[in-house]
Design an enzyme around this catalytic site. Sequence first.
Site, PDB file in Angstrom:
ATOM      1  N   HIS A   2      -1.643  -3.288  11.048  1.00  0.00           N
ATOM      2  CA  HIS A   2      -1.354  -4.713  10.860  1.00  0.00           C
ATOM      3  C   HIS A   2      -2.441  -5.387  10.038  1.00  0.00           C
ATOM      4  O   HIS A   2      -2.179  -6.349   9.327  1.00  0.00           O
ATOM      5  CB  HIS A   2      -1.141  -5.394  12.211  1.00  0.00           C
ATOM      6  CG  HIS A   2       0.181  -5.029  12.806  1.00  0.00           C
ATOM      7  ND1 HIS A   2       0.324  -4.041  13.742  1.00  0.00           N
ATOM      8  CD2 HIS A   2       1.424  -5.463  12.533  1.00  0.00           C
ATOM      9  CE1 HIS A   2       1.598  -3.906  14.037  1.00  0.00           C
ATOM     10  NE2 HIS A   2       2.295  -4.760  13.322  1.00  0.00           N
ATOM     11  N   CYS A  42      12.867  -4.907   7.315  1.00  0.00           N
ATOM     12  CA  CYS A  42      11.701  -5.780   7.151  1.00  0.00           C
ATOM     13  C   CYS A  42      10.394  -4.990   7.184  1.00  0.00           C
ATOM     14  O   CYS A  42       9.319  -5.564   7.060  1.00  0.00           O
ATOM     15  CB  CYS A  42      11.705  -6.888   8.203  1.00  0.00           C
ATOM     16  SG  CYS A  42      11.647  -6.270   9.879  1.00  0.00           S
TER      17      CYS A  42
HETATM   18  C1  PEP Z   1       7.856  -2.636  11.495  1.00  0.00           C
HETATM   19  O1  PEP Z   1       7.492  -1.976  12.473  1.00  0.00           O
HETATM   20  O2  PEP Z   1       8.347  -2.131  10.474  1.00  0.00           O
HETATM   21  C2  PEP Z   1       7.704  -4.101  11.499  1.00  0.00           C
HETATM   22  C3  PEP Z   1       8.191  -4.850  10.545  1.00  0.00           C
HETATM   23  O3  PEP Z   1       6.994  -4.642  12.515  1.00  0.00           O
HETATM   24  P1  PEP Z   1       5.381  -4.607  12.601  1.00  0.00           P
HETATM   25  O4  PEP Z   1       4.859  -4.099  11.300  1.00  0.00           O
HETATM   26  O5  PEP Z   1       4.948  -6.006  12.875  1.00  0.00           O
HETATM   27  O6  PEP Z   1       5.137  -3.684  13.744  1.00  0.00           O
END
Ligand code: PEP
Length: 525
Positions: free
Chosen positions: A142, A457
């Site tokens: 993240h 996403c």
């Molecule tokens: C994902 O896991 O692809 C996602 C969009 O959520 P995050 O990156 O916040 O875990």
Amino acid sequence: EASAQLHEIKSRIAADTPEDILAFIDSHLLMLEDPAFDEGAAAIIREFSCNAEWALQVQCDRLVQVFDEMDDAYLKTRKDDVLHVVQRIQHCLAEKPESKAEPVKLKGRIVISDDLTPADTLMMQHQKVAAFVTEFGGPLSHTAILARNLGIPAIVGVHNARQLIHPTEQLIIDGHYGVVIGEPDPRSLKHYRKLRQKDAVRKQRLNQLINKPAVTKDGVHILLQGNIDRPEDIRKLKQYDNTGVGLYRTEMLFLENNQSVDEETQFKTYKRALFRLKGKPLTIRTLDLGADKEIQESMGQGPMAHNPAMGLRAIRRCLKEPESFIHQLCAIMRVAAYGDVKMMIPMLTNIHELDQVSALIEHARELLHQRTVRFNDKIEIGAMIEVPAAAISSEVFANRLDFLSIGTNDLIQYTLAIDRIDDEVNYLYNPLHPAVLQLVNITIDAGKKAKVPVSMCGEMASDPKYTRLLLGMGLNYFSVQANALLEIKDIINNSNLGKLRTKVRKILSCHDLNEIELLVDKLNN
Ligand code: PEP
Ligand code: MG
């Protein structure tokens, strides 16, 4: 000292920092002046001849108990402020005099660190850091995603960087290719200056696509939206294109405050995001705390999980703490009364979790009815498909929900058993692994069968290398990083869906990763 620190933070954060964050600093400053802290602690020192840290802890426990006994849910959560202020004073008490050096001004500098949290990254944006390099962490952490979203050049997982790079060295940080050049020679400097110019020309060309639709050559309209972490990110999104938001990661609000946030603050923050979008849709994802996204109050509670990504994270954690989750559900349903707002649930693995979420949403409805506040009774609810189990059973989810969104960052992590923040195994992280492609394909097909929209996403959607592959698989809704919007649109507008479908069918029947990579390269050329 604690008060001076808070004043310093207040003076350093950017002018566009939301009022609620400033208000929370002010409330901590007020608490520091409250006699309940110093006089109470002084009395305990006199009575028990204990040290100041201990006395403060005893006084803190007393105050927390008073808050715990309150009936008002909002006031109850204020105990977190007490804990926060006490921790700050205790840090000052424990600090060694030599560590009280002047804080380094970071504006325009490159930070070299062992590792950084997502909250550190947010702070770096406020401090206008030029770039950062970490010794650990993967590009799908993240921290790295945030850096990309905030436009901070960054390279993660550069082992021994702190030993190899000298503090006064001039550096080139090439975030695209993960290259760090120390003391660059004139040729390298010239090369990178040229690259920068080229990039500016490319951006100018892409800018002509702003406000234009994303349509394939054979006339299929594709929905393109952006990912955000905070309402402030919408300004950046609008610089690239006038789109809606397909993923709003709400946990960043908690990380920025380093504590839980009450319903009213959440409501105001989400509303600010919605109003900044000026009529464009907003998909709010419920809290995804845990693993690499932790807040102070949950640290040190019990032993560290051995495998936090597989532990109490995202919806699992919300279901374990339904009282707090209800605040978020209420805030989202309230804001949905003011515009096109959808709610998205992360990390569902089975339908029973969805039953529990539905029951809590029903409960939130009743509470909001009783309070006679404005809210949207019929808010659309969707699931993130980011665990292989959910992808395999995506048909069941599609039949129960209004939409699905594929989170490839986690889907790949869990399918290939590779920790997305562990740089040692990051070489295995490959969206083109046939198993990943099958799971993505199953989910897209499940959505089509149930006639519910499926978006993507995860970062795979933001990488232009995969756009044609995804189009050919039938994906017609992408939610991407702001700075990828126009490039992805450019590829869509130059693709022929009919032709892609046949080629992609061949890729999906292939089991050899190397061959798949070659075929995907061919799609792009
Ligand atoms: C994902 O896991 O692809 C996602 C969009 O959520 P995050 O990156 O916040 O875990
Ligand atoms: Mg995820």
